[in-house]
Design an enzyme around this catalytic site. Structure first.
Site, PDB file in Angstrom:
ATOM      1  N   GLY A 263       4.164 -51.791 -10.400  1.00 60.99           N
ATOM      2  CA  GLY A 263       2.923 -51.033 -10.536  1.00 60.99           C
ATOM      3  C   GLY A 263       3.161 -49.553 -10.303  1.00 60.99           C
ATOM      4  O   GLY A 263       4.109 -49.151  -9.623  1.00 60.99           O
ATOM      5  N   CYS A 264       2.292 -48.702 -10.846  1.00 55.74           N
ATOM      6  CA  CYS A 264       2.509 -47.250 -10.785  1.00 55.74           C
ATOM      7  C   CYS A 264       2.436 -46.727  -9.349  1.00 55.74           C
ATOM      8  O   CYS A 264       3.362 -46.055  -8.875  1.00 55.74           O
ATOM      9  CB  CYS A 264       1.526 -46.522 -11.690  1.00 55.74           C
ATOM     10  SG  CYS A 264      -0.217 -46.899 -11.407  1.00 55.74           S
TER      11      CYS A 264
END
Length: 311
Positions: free
Chosen positions: A120-121
């Site tokens: 995930g970012c």
């Protein structure tokens, strides 16, 4: 004649899927397969294309990603290798976490894995900051931590993107105020934290770019470290990494979240006030680059036997 790796992007109409498709288009070593628009919800058609490719990249909502994984499971030996960009399998048993710079051997695990969960970012930035310090003993696994982050609106899903692009969203806003953001489980798992961090995400009125920051009171940490101890841990952990590096504190006293846009890089900053015994650790990245599509292509290259994504 070189054999092309056959790739199917399941869900290429969303932001991440479109970005990945654009990055892969025209590559001589890849054959991109797609379903006709009218067959995208046809289970039999999807099963047939999954059985015909080497690697499937899932850019889907979590439940839809689980459905595709189940479909692949029923294919037996015909099942493709999977690279899942959703949240569904990031802490699931049997999946390799797709952050090549996580630790020694992670790039090799991605290269040989059959099921890879793309990172995930926000988690990319947080783990990049925390994991090297836990490994070095500079932060305890049960250390109470606060993580603040700001992202461009492209990471917020269709409704948020549309609101900003229609000019209906504010210049800045905090969100996920339930304090139950979906990236926290992977941050804990791969940073090796036993204590849940307080994670406060926010979004700015810019399309892409990201800063993830973590303030620390140095005298509350094991051994009461100095900034140079953090710098040494990061320099050692990311030595030889192509996309992650320790960066110098800017003399301007400011950090722009947009600086790395259009790249797959991540910069780590150690900002300290020794007199106050305070430090601020910051990760800067493009949420669509190292935080999403760039990481996916890095992982795909590893899965294909290339070295571009190695740590």
């Amino acid at each position: 004649m070189t054999t092309k790796t056959k790739i199917f992007i399941d869900g290429d109409a969303g932001t991440t899927g479109l970005e990945i498709r654009e990055r892969l288009a025209g590559r001589a070593d890849i054959a991109l397969l797609a379903l006709p628009q009218e067959q995208r919800k046809n289970v039999a058609a999807k099963r047939d294309i999954l059985a015909s490719v080497d690697i499937a990249i899932l850019c889907l909502p979590d439940d839809a990603a689980r459905e595709t994984v189940a479909l692949c499971g029923a294919l037996g030996d015909e099942s493709p290798r999977l690279l899942d960009a959703s949240t569904a399998h990031r802490v699931a048993e049997g999946w390799v976490y797709g952050f090549a710079e996580l630790c020694e051997g992670q790039a090799a695990a991605i290269a040989h894995g059959r099921r890879i969960a793309n990172v995930g970012c926000y988690a990319t930035g947080a783990i990049a900051l925390i994991r090297p310090l836990v490994d070095a003993g500079l932060i305890r696994s049960d250390q109470p931590l606060t993580i603040n982050a700001i992202s461009g609106y492209s990471g917020g899903g269709r409704q948020m993107i549309e609101a900003y692009e229609r000019g209906e969203a504010p210049a800045f806003e905090l969100y996920a105020l339930s304090l139950e953001h979906k990236h926290v489980p992977e941050i804990m798992a791969y940073s090796k934290l036993s204590e849940r961090p307080l994670f406060v995400p926010s979004v700015g009125n810019f399309r892409q770019g990201m800063l993830v920051s973590m303030p620390l009171a140095l005298d509350a940490l094991p051994g009461k470290p100095k900034a140079e101890d953090f710098e040494g841990a990061y320099a050692g952990h990311y030595a030889g990494a192509k996309h992650v590096r320790l960066a110098a504190t800017p003399t301007s006293g400011k950090l722009d979240p947009l600086t790395l846009n259009g790249t797959d890089d991540l910069e780590v900053f150690v900002i300290a006030n020794e007199a106050r015994r305070h430090a601020l650790l910051v990760a800067r990245l493009d949420n669509l680059g190292k935080g999403a599509a760039g990481a996916a292509v890095q992982n795909l290259d590893l899965m294909m036997g290339k070295t571009a994504g190695s740590a």
